[in-house]
Enzyme design. Structure first.
Site, short mmCIF file in Angstrom:
data_model
loop_
_atom_site.label_atom_id
_atom_site.label_comp_id
_atom_site.label_asym_id
_atom_site.label_seq_id
_atom_site.Cartn_x
_atom_site.Cartn_y
_atom_site.Cartn_z
N LYS A 136 2.03 12.89 51.21
CA LYS A 136 2.32 12.66 52.62
C LYS A 136 3.74 12.15 52.81
O LYS A 136 4.43 12.53 53.76
CB LYS A 136 1.31 11.66 53.19
CG LYS A 136 1.50 11.34 54.67
CD LYS A 136 0.44 10.36 55.14
CE LYS A 136 0.62 10.04 56.63
NZ LYS A 136 -0.43 9.08 57.10
N HIS A 183 -11.58 45.43 33.90
CA HIS A 183 -12.20 45.84 35.15
C HIS A 183 -11.23 45.80 36.32
O HIS A 183 -11.42 46.51 37.33
CB HIS A 183 -13.45 44.98 35.44
CG HIS A 183 -13.16 43.62 36.02
ND1 HIS A 183 -13.01 42.50 35.25
CD2 HIS A 183 -12.99 43.22 37.30
CE1 HIS A 183 -12.77 41.46 36.03
NE2 HIS A 183 -12.75 41.86 37.27
#
Length: 514
Positions: A368, A97
């Site tokens: 971090k 598709h």
């Protein structure tokens, strides 16, 4: 290009537009708009937080358009069309598709006389297809991770439909989509995420599997799957007359090919369509194909079962059935009339998004303390509770005639029992080792250590004993029958139609003869 908000109820109905989006019955316009919205949100976030990436407004608009148009190519009944119908109607075809989405995008642009730079056109279509080789090598590789991520399957398409489907079934996910999007960071030319969100991302993948397991393939979905196969049979019977499949290569025809093809077949007076019409009538009167048995298989056995469990082998096994039940005249008649065309073997692979692999094995994270260092999250960083394989195979056997329910189950189970006798033992042992947990995969036996004695009590010394997972692959539960579905070969399920099925002209759904 303006931002597309999926919650903007004031936007024009896309079905009122001229062209592809207007003519086609849009499967889920809310989903398409949501994917476009999330695609723009992620690209805009990366542009604002990493200006060194050089993301332009043009890049963002192309990504957004790709998100909006990524499902333009879905045919009638969505994945049923490209997953079941096209492979049978066009054997050997590689059509999918996404190919049709690209084709229909070109048709939309040309039919509406939209001025679009050739480079942008190619870039958008490559984003829809998730293939960076189909556009300029100067395009940014990481942008292909947003709409159709072939690297690890994590894209805004899944970020939208997985939480949406969960919400619609009353099992809402506590997931903050914008947190994930704002966690995105490009490192090594790919989108990475904060390690703090690893569990959240894994939960999305696990929920995908859960939806397939508990919703899409749930018992309530047995009828839905039966109807899918009935629709395919009807379309295949109508194909020689209506030439449905070939329309996938003609956008001016494909644009009008929607779910209403069922009504068009039913309303067509051509007598050659009677067999297809008869199947659609069965759907409407709930005279559905019947699921006679099912089984869940570990992923490594996939190829073995697909080869060993086929309609041809099941029917051949039925013809060799013996026993008192089969000797009954009524059962013997059913056995003699059973055809290969009456049996369906449905194999559904349910996984987390990357077949047998853990999708997070293909995702990189940062922290971090190390925001510029992308790393894979190893086991123990986000969870130790995960399956050996992130995929399993659901096998469902259907019969098209209710009276053959019991004999088809018996034939299937005869094929199931025959697998160990036909399989090379060395190959089977290798598969079994793969299905064992990591702690015991290096050996077929695990030592059992007795628990310590309670205070004040002693137990006579005893030697070590071993627990073998299996003494032989022939004894493995993989080949056992589902005791919850067992019926006699003579079993015929009652009709679900209240008051009995209505009388109608019987038409052979294979030959088309009354």
């Amino acid at each position: 290009m303006s931002n597309i908000d999926p919650e903007d109820n004031e936007s024009d109905d896309p079905r009122n537009k001229k062209g592809v989006v207007g003519a086609r019955s849009v499967k889920d316009p809310i989903h398409d708009m949501s994917v476009a919205y999330l695609a723009r949100s992620m690209a805009s976030h990366l542009q604002a937080n990493q200006p060194d990436l050089g993301i332009t407004d043009r890049d963002i608009e192309c990504v957004e358009i790709a998100g909006l148009c990524h499902d333009l190519g879905h045919g009638p009944w969505s994945h049923v069309w490209d997953g079941l119908f096209i492979p049978k109607a066009m054997p050997g075809s590689t059509w999918k598709h996404e190919d049709a989405s690209v084709m229909m995008f070109d048709y939309l642009v040309n039919d509406n006389k939209i001025t679009l730079d050739l480079r942008d056109n190619r870039f958008i279509k490559a984003l829809i297809d998730g293939d960076p080789t189909k556009c300029s090598p100067n395009e940014k590789r990481f942008l292909f991770d947003i709409v159709a991520n072939k690297r690890n399957g994590l894209d805004v398409d899944k970020f939208d439909y997985i939480p949406r489907d969960s919400h619609m079934i009353g099992d809402k996910m506590n997931i903050a989509l914008m947190r994930i999007i704002n966690s995105a960071r490009v490192l090594d030319d790919q989108i990475c995420y904060d390690i703090k969100d690893a569990n959240l991302i894994y939960e999305i993948c696990a929920t995908r599997f859960k939806l397939h397991k508990m919703v899409y393939s749930h018992k309530a979905g047995i009828a839905a799957k039966a109807i899918e196969h009935m629709i395919i049979d009807a379309l295949l019977l109508a194909e020689p007359i209506m030439k449905i499949a070939e329309q996938v290569n003609h956008p001016e025809k494909y644009v009008y090919l929607t779910d209403d093809i069922m009504g068009r077949i039913e309303a067509n007076p051509d007598p050659r369509l009677a067999p297809a019409q008869a199947i659609f009538e069965r759907i409407r009167t709930r005279d559905l194909y019947r699921m006679v048995d099912f089984k869940v298989i570990d992923f490594p056995w996939d190829a073995v079962f697909r080869e060993s469990i086929t309609p041809e082998k099941i029917v051949a096994a039925v013809k060799t059935l013996s026993g008192e039940e089969v000797k009954k005249a009524s059962v013997a008649t059913i056995v003699s009339k059973l055809r290969v065309e009456d049996v369906i073997c449905d194999f559904s692979m349910m996984h987390y998004g990357m077949k047998e692999h853990n999708p997070l094995d293909f995702v990189k994270f940062y922290s971090k303390r190390h925001p510029d260092k992308p790393e894979k999250a190893e086991r123990g960083v986000y969870s130790n509770l995960m399956p050996q394989f992130h995929a399993e195979l659901l096998i469902r056997i259907y019969t098209k005639t209710a009276e053959s329910f019991g004999v088809v189950q018996a034939g299937y189970r005869k094929c199931l029992a025959a697998i160990p006798t036909q399989l090379d033992e060395a190959k089977a042992q290798l598969i079994l080792k793969q299905t064992m947990s990591e702690s015991s995969s290096s050996s077929m036996a695990t030592e059992l250590t007795p628990p310590p004695d309670p205070p004040g009590m002693t137990t006579p010394p005893r030697g070590k004993r071993t627990l073998s997972r299996v003494s032989s692959f022939k004894d493995d539960a993989t080949f056992s029958n589902n005791s919850f579905t067992t019926v006699a070969p003579s079993f015929v399920p009652p009709s679900p139609t209240r008051g009995g099925p209505k009388k109608r002209r019987k038409v052979d759904t294979v030959t088309g003869h009354a």
